[in-house]
Design a protein around this motif. Structure first.
Motif, mmCIF file in Angstrom:
data_model
loop_
_atom_site.group_PDB
_atom_site.id
_atom_site.type_symbol
_atom_site.label_atom_id
_atom_site.label_comp_id
_atom_site.label_asym_id
_atom_site.label_seq_id
_atom_site.Cartn_x
_atom_site.Cartn_y
_atom_site.Cartn_z
ATOM 1 N N HIS A 142 0.862 -1.182 0.000
ATOM 2 C CA HIS A 142 0.000 0.000 0.000
ATOM 3 C C HIS A 142 0.898 1.231 0.000
ATOM 4 N N PRO A 143 0.700 2.155 -0.943
ATOM 5 C CA PRO A 143 1.615 3.299 -1.061
ATOM 6 C C PRO A 143 1.701 4.154 0.205
ATOM 7 N N LYS A 144 0.657 4.157 1.006
ATOM 8 C CA LYS A 144 0.712 4.955 2.230
ATOM 9 C C LYS A 144 1.793 4.413 3.178
ATOM 10 N N ASP A 145 1.874 3.096 3.277
ATOM 11 C CA ASP A 145 2.798 2.466 4.238
ATOM 12 C C ASP A 145 4.135 2.095 3.614
ATOM 13 N N PHE A 146 4.201 2.072 2.291
ATOM 14 C CA PHE A 146 5.448 1.738 1.597
ATOM 15 C C PHE A 146 6.427 2.892 1.823
ATOM 16 N N ASN A 147 7.625 2.581 2.320
ATOM 17 C CA ASN A 147 8.532 3.679 2.665
ATOM 18 C C ASN A 147 9.964 3.425 2.190
ATOM 19 N N ARG A 148 10.805 4.399 2.433
ATOM 20 C CA ARG A 148 12.194 4.306 1.982
ATOM 21 C C ARG A 148 12.926 3.144 2.625
ATOM 22 N N ASP A 149 12.568 2.793 3.859
ATOM 23 C CA ASP A 149 13.234 1.662 4.523
ATOM 24 C C ASP A 149 13.061 0.380 3.715
ATOM 25 N N VAL A 150 11.868 0.210 3.135
ATOM 26 C CA VAL A 150 11.618 -1.004 2.349
ATOM 27 C C VAL A 150 12.513 -0.986 1.109
ATOM 28 N N VAL A 151 12.575 0.167 0.439
ATOM 29 C CA VAL A 151 13.422 0.284 -0.761
ATOM 30 C C VAL A 151 14.883 0.019 -0.374
ATOM 31 N N ASP A 152 15.331 0.617 0.723
ATOM 32 C CA ASP A 152 16.721 0.433 1.154
ATOM 33 C C ASP A 152 17.000 -1.033 1.485
ATOM 34 N N ALA A 153 16.032 -1.684 2.133
ATOM 35 C CA ALA A 153 16.211 -3.107 2.456
ATOM 36 C C ALA A 153 16.324 -3.918 1.168
ATOM 37 N N LEU A 154 15.460 -3.627 0.209
ATOM 38 C CA LEU A 154 15.493 -4.376 -1.061
ATOM 39 C C LEU A 154 16.834 -4.183 -1.763
ATOM 40 N N ALA A 155 17.381 -2.970 -1.651
ATOM 41 C CA ALA A 155 18.648 -2.677 -2.327
ATOM 42 C C ALA A 155 19.799 -3.505 -1.751
ATOM 43 N N THR A 156 19.652 -3.989 -0.512
ATOM 44 C CA THR A 156 20.735 -4.783 0.082
ATOM 45 C C THR A 156 20.585 -6.283 -0.211
ATOM 46 N N LEU A 157 19.436 -6.690 -0.723
ATOM 47 C CA LEU A 157 19.200 -8.126 -0.879
ATOM 48 C C LEU A 157 19.727 -8.629 -2.212
ATOM 49 N N PRO A 158 20.572 -9.667 -2.198
ATOM 50 C CA PRO A 158 21.102 -10.180 -3.459
ATOM 51 C C PRO A 158 20.065 -10.952 -4.263
ATOM 52 N N ASN A 159 19.027 -11.457 -3.589
ATOM 53 C CA ASN A 159 18.099 -12.350 -4.291
ATOM 54 C C ASN A 159 16.699 -11.758 -4.472
ATOM 55 N N ALA A 160 16.518 -10.470 -4.204
ATOM 56 C CA ALA A 160 15.198 -9.871 -4.414
ATOM 57 C C ALA A 160 14.916 -9.840 -5.921
ATOM 58 N N ALA A 161 13.771 -10.360 -6.330
ATOM 59 C CA ALA A 161 13.396 -10.282 -7.749
ATOM 60 C C ALA A 161 13.177 -8.808 -8.077
ATOM 61 N N PRO A 162 13.667 -8.329 -9.238
ATOM 62 C CA PRO A 162 13.643 -6.888 -9.527
ATOM 63 C C PRO A 162 12.274 -6.375 -9.952
ATOM 64 N N ARG A 163 11.308 -6.554 -9.088
ATOM 65 C CA ARG A 163 9.969 -6.052 -9.421
ATOM 66 C C ARG A 163 9.221 -5.642 -8.166
ATOM 67 N N MET A 164 8.307 -4.685 -8.360
ATOM 68 C CA MET A 164 7.555 -4.104 -7.250
ATOM 69 C C MET A 164 6.146 -3.832 -7.735
ATOM 70 N N HIS A 165 5.174 -4.215 -6.944
ATOM 71 C CA HIS A 165 3.782 -3.923 -7.291
ATOM 72 C C HIS A 165 3.271 -2.887 -6.297
ATOM 73 N N LEU A 166 2.904 -1.721 -6.811
ATOM 74 C CA LEU A 166 2.482 -0.622 -5.934
ATOM 75 C C LEU A 166 1.201 -0.007 -6.504
ATOM 76 N N PRO A 167 0.056 -0.493 -6.029
ATOM 77 C CA PRO A 167 -1.213 -0.064 -6.632
ATOM 78 C C PRO A 167 -1.459 1.444 -6.475
ATOM 79 N N MET A 168 -1.612 2.134 -7.608
ATOM 80 C CA MET A 168 -1.853 3.581 -7.595
ATOM 81 C C MET A 168 -3.353 3.859 -7.466
ATOM 82 N N GLN A 169 -4.155 3.076 -8.144
ATOM 83 C CA GLN A 169 -5.633 3.150 -8.195
ATOM 84 C C GLN A 169 -6.150 4.332 -9.005
ATOM 85 N N ALA A 170 -5.608 5.549 -8.812
ATOM 86 C CA ALA A 170 -6.097 6.709 -9.571
ATOM 87 C C ALA A 170 -5.018 7.775 -9.581
ATOM 88 N N GLY A 171 -5.087 8.649 -10.603
ATOM 89 C CA GLY A 171 -4.096 9.715 -10.724
ATOM 90 C C GLY A 171 -4.618 11.066 -10.254
#
Ligand code: 5AD
Ligand code: SF4
Length: 440
Positions: A239-268
């Motif tokens: 959920h974009p409200k709770d998705f934060n930089r810590d998650v991105v930073d954690a993913l950047a340290t993982l050697p085996n994270a699949a390079p994809r992210m699903h972040l539902p926008m719902q509307a512009g």
């Protein structure tokens, strides 16, 4: 021995639940069949997210009535979100259904089976648990030889965001986070069974919070990423409200994270986002995307979009379209708003006329298809690593699989690839649906 038929509609959460239910049945001595006419118990795991999903379930229930008429001893059990949502009306609409279990009732599953005479408390002798078909279309289920390569592991259950269009908080109940040790143990178990990709599941994985240790989602990712022997780690949904930089930073340290992210926008449109109670503005959403792009270059971003939400104007819609046209997403699931009784949006007015919703849907789809094809074209001539799914459904003389970006790849079926979990493929052709290539 009791023979069980399982058919699953809807999301990955349902696929994971079906696996759990089937495992419980297996542990009581049941075996599985792919033809409902051969079954003593038919289990339908259902979805209620949009009207179309419901219509398909009721259509299938009609077919299974005929099957039951031919085999009057058989029992029909309806599980999942529609069992919960239509609890009061299903037994009237489909009186041949024998029992209903909503997602929060699965603790009673074994009891229902024993009431139906499933007596044994032992798995079948010499049998390894394997569900022949957890997927929607039993005739086209995942190939048994490859199904275990991907495992779904729940980290949360339920959702309490109450987005105004969504039925899930009503059918699946409040958020619960699963103990990290339980998660780890399940991952270890799946790896021992041969899994190469683990998908962590939750309606909103970013709200993961373990009371006992204070562990949040970013911390959980780091902890799970350290598990040896795991080729690909991925997760659904954020959920974009709770998705934060810590998650991105954690993913950047993982050697085996699949390079994809699903972040539902719902509307512009901010006005529509506010009406949906999404709790972020489009600017905040795009800021999070910008940080993600900066820290994780080359990753694929996918999203969910709803068009024709009640009160959505042409101007609102054009804001959604503009975000898609800018190529923000590598891929997107785009839905026409479907009123769900009991949710606030269902009674909001004005509702957008059906034809208008379809027009908007087609316009966003066309824009996204261009972006998706361009993304696929960027791989032509590149070497991609593919996790096999088995012989292609459309052309069984070729293999199909998925890249880490989740792109479907079709490649030659030969001695090297026929039984290999991974294949290295050079992409030669790009399509809207994915890539075709040769063995590298
Ligand atoms: N109508 C249309 N789409 C919906 N979704 C959820 N509820 C509805 C609805 N009532 C979509 C959202 C969500 C995805 C799983 O389904 O985009 O992210
Ligand atoms: Fe539904 Fe919103 Fe919860 Fe997702 S976050 S399951 S859209 S209520």
């Amino acid at each position: 021995m009791t023979r069980v038929y399982v058919q699953t509609f809807g999301c990955q959460m349902n696929v994971a639940d079906s696996n759990g239910l089937a495992h419980a049945a297996w542990s009581m001595g049941c075996s599985f069949v792919t033809d409902p006419a051969q079954a003593d118990i038919m289990l339908l795991n259902t979805c209620a997210i949009r009207e179309k999903a419901e219509t398909r379930v009721y259509g299938r229930l009609g077919q299974l009535k005929t099957v039951k008429d031919g085999n009057p001893g058989a029992k029909l059990l309806v599980c999942g979100c529609l069992a919960e949502k239509d609890r009061a009306v299903m037994l009237r609409k489909a009186p041949w259904v024998d029992a209903l279990l909503g997602p929060r009732d699965y603790g009673r599953f074994k009891q229902v089976l024993s009431e139906w005479g499933v007596a044994s408390d032992e798995p079948p002798p010499d049998a390894v648990f394997s569900l022949p078909s957890a997927e929607d279309d039993p005739g086209e289920s995942a190939h048994a030889e490859f199904a275990h390569l991907r495992a779904l592991v729940n980290i949360t259950r339920g959702c309490e965001k109450f987005c105004t269009y969504c039925i899930v908080p009503y059918t699946r109940g409040p958020l619960e986070s699963i103990d990290p040790e339980v998660i780890e143990a399940q991952i270890q178990h799946e790896l021992r069974c041969g899994a190469r990709e683990i998908m962590l599941l939750g309606q909103n994985v970013n709200s993961y919070h373990d009371e006992a240790t204070g562990l949040d989602f970013a911390g959980l990712l780091v902890r799970l990423g350290a598990i040896g022997g795991l080729d690909r780690l991925t997760f659904l949904t954020s959920h974009p409200k709770d998705f934060n930089r810590d998650v991105v930073d954690a993913l950047a340290t993982l050697p085996n994270a699949a390079p994809r992210m699903h972040l539902p926008m719902q509307a512009g449109s901010d006005r529509v986002l506010a009406a949906m109670a999404r709790l972020y503005t489009i600017e905040e959403y795009l800021e999070k995307v910008a940080y993600f792009r900066e820290r994780l270059p080359g990753w694929a971003l996918t999203t969910d979009i709803i068009v024709g939400y009640p009160t959505e104007t042409e101007a609102d819609f054009l804001e959604t379209l503009a975000v898609v046209e800018r190529g923000t997403f590598e891929s997107a699931f785009i839905f026409a708003y479907s009123p769900r009784a009991g949710t606030p949006a269902a009674t909001m007015s004005p509702q957008v006329p059906k034809e208008e919703k379809i027009r908007r849907l087609q316009a966003v789809n066309a824009a996204q298809n261009d972006a998706t094809r361009r993304f696929h074209e960027s791989f032509i001539g590149e070497r991609v690593r593919v996790l096999a799914q088995g012989p292609s459904k459309k052309d069984p003389t070729r293999m199909a699989g998925k890249t880490g970006h989740n792109i479907t790849v079709v490649y030659p079926l030969d001695d090297r690839t026929a039984h290999a979990p991974f294949a290295d493929i050079v992409a030669e052709q790009a399509f809207n649906w994915g890539l075709a290539g040769r063995v590298a």
